[in-house]
Design a protein around this motif. Structure first.
Motif, mmCIF file in Angstrom:
data_model
loop_
_atom_site.group_PDB
_atom_site.id
_atom_site.type_symbol
_atom_site.label_atom_id
_atom_site.label_comp_id
_atom_site.label_asym_id
_atom_site.label_seq_id
_atom_site.Cartn_x
_atom_site.Cartn_y
_atom_site.Cartn_z
ATOM 1 N N LEU B 55 -66.056 6.950 49.426
ATOM 2 C CA LEU B 55 -67.109 5.966 49.436
ATOM 3 C C LEU B 55 -66.773 4.728 48.887
ATOM 4 O O LEU B 55 -67.579 3.850 48.554
ATOM 5 N N ASN B 56 -65.409 4.563 48.570
ATOM 6 C CA ASN B 56 -65.067 3.081 48.063
ATOM 7 C C ASN B 56 -65.677 2.807 46.580
ATOM 8 O O ASN B 56 -65.998 1.766 46.613
ATOM 9 N N ILE B 57 -65.561 3.664 45.845
ATOM 10 C CA ILE B 57 -66.301 3.781 44.464
ATOM 11 C C ILE B 57 -64.957 3.597 43.334
ATOM 12 O O ILE B 57 -64.109 4.415 43.240
ATOM 13 N N SER B 58 -65.210 2.400 42.745
ATOM 14 C CA SER B 58 -64.336 2.006 41.706
ATOM 15 C C SER B 58 -64.281 3.192 40.416
ATOM 16 O O SER B 58 -65.311 3.559 40.285
ATOM 17 N N MET B 59 -63.176 3.277 39.710
ATOM 18 C CA MET B 59 -63.273 4.031 38.442
ATOM 19 C C MET B 59 -64.227 3.558 37.525
ATOM 20 O O MET B 59 -65.042 4.153 36.882
ATOM 21 N N GLU B 60 -64.348 1.995 37.392
ATOM 22 C CA GLU B 60 -65.288 1.523 36.525
ATOM 23 C C GLU B 60 -66.723 1.633 36.868
ATOM 24 O O GLU B 60 -67.408 1.865 35.988
ATOM 25 N N ARG B 61 -67.000 1.898 38.300
ATOM 26 C CA ARG B 61 -68.390 2.062 38.703
ATOM 27 C C ARG B 61 -68.711 3.558 38.621
ATOM 28 O O ARG B 61 -69.726 3.956 38.275
ATOM 29 N N HIS B 62 -67.639 4.391 38.860
ATOM 30 C CA HIS B 62 -68.045 5.773 38.364
ATOM 31 C C HIS B 62 -68.301 6.009 37.122
ATOM 32 O O HIS B 62 -69.269 6.708 36.840
ATOM 33 N N ARG B 63 -67.611 5.516 36.071
ATOM 34 C CA ARG B 63 -67.861 5.805 34.852
ATOM 35 C C ARG B 63 -69.397 5.006 34.403
ATOM 36 O O ARG B 63 -69.924 5.782 33.710
ATOM 37 N N ALA B 64 -69.675 3.751 34.891
ATOM 38 C CA ALA B 64 -71.113 3.361 34.639
ATOM 39 C C ALA B 64 -72.236 4.349 35.264
ATOM 40 O O ALA B 64 -73.155 4.340 34.644
ATOM 41 N N GLU B 65 -71.754 4.971 36.377
ATOM 42 C CA GLU B 65 -72.937 5.879 37.091
ATOM 43 C C GLU B 65 -72.951 7.011 35.962
ATOM 44 O O GLU B 65 -74.032 7.525 35.847
#
Lengths: 158, 158
Positions: B55-65
């Protein structure tokens, strides 16, 4: 001393219901996103299988979600623009029912004659109109002209 | 002859935007569902990694979620009821920022003195009330009694 309760006031039953809703919605939105990306690849099918077992999704529900996504015009449009034409074949196969639906008879009620009559009149009226594929698109030159004319005459578009 | 257009009238740009929204929402709702199920197991972390790359999710966004989910009281309540206490540790570690947020100074404006004054009065009033943990729960015997009394006197609850 904790001033505020750290947990909300929900019963175990409520929690179970909300969890089930979260699981179903997560699976559903994942199927939509993958369908919109284009074809159903082997990796995506594997990913869906892993996720289905984690989220307690049955094979039947998986198929139903895939059928919903494959029949969604919006998702089909996105897939066509992003990944090119004919991306729905594998999805359609994945969602196929094992046992086809039984054909159902049209119900007969006291209003059937009236409803048929109105349907025939509406169909005759519709047959006089151009089909939607031949009508104006929202970004076409014609639409822009109409918008301009409406604007200078102070008429609001609906 | 197709009477209806099979695809919707959307530009490539619109499609890209909607696809991105679908991807982000799918990932977000999956993180919520897994958090509500309880602990972050190895399998779940692996599943999230696979899905993030699809789904093209970056590491940073993963952590934020993950931080959003781990700070959600509703999800914490569900996890506590379904899987038992202390399920948030691994989630909290997974969501930890690599670089901590910079502390920010409290802004000083023309209204600061007045706002401080009101805050102090409100805090003094609140200190006289019992803390929420000691107040009535909605399914407790006391609440049922109150509900009964209100009902027989024809008073609507707010």
């Amino acid at each position: 001393m904790t001033m505020w309760p750290m947990l909300l006031d929900m019963s175990r039953d409520e929690c179970k219901r909300i969890l089930r809703r979260l699981e179903l919605e997560a699976y559903s939105s994942l199927v939509s996103a993958l369908r919109a990306q284009g074809e159903l690849s082997k990796e995506k099918r594997k990913l869906l299988q892993d996720l289905a077992s984690t989220l307690n999704i049955s094979m039947e529900r998986h198929r139903a979600e895939v059928r919903r996504a494959v029949n969604d015009e919006k998702l089909a449009t996105i897939a066509e623009h992003i990944a090119g034409p004919n991306t729905s074949t594998d999805w359609a196969i994945e969602g196929r029912r094992l046992i086809p639906l039984m054909p159902r008879l049209v119900p007969q009620t006291a209003f059937t004659a009236l409803a048929n009559n109105v349907a025939n009149i509406a169909a005759a009226e519709n047959a006089k109109l151009p089909p939607p594929v031949n009508t104006v698109k929202k970004n076409s030159k014609f639409a822009v002209h109409i918008h301009f004319l409406l604007t200078i005459h102070g008429i609001e578009e609906c």
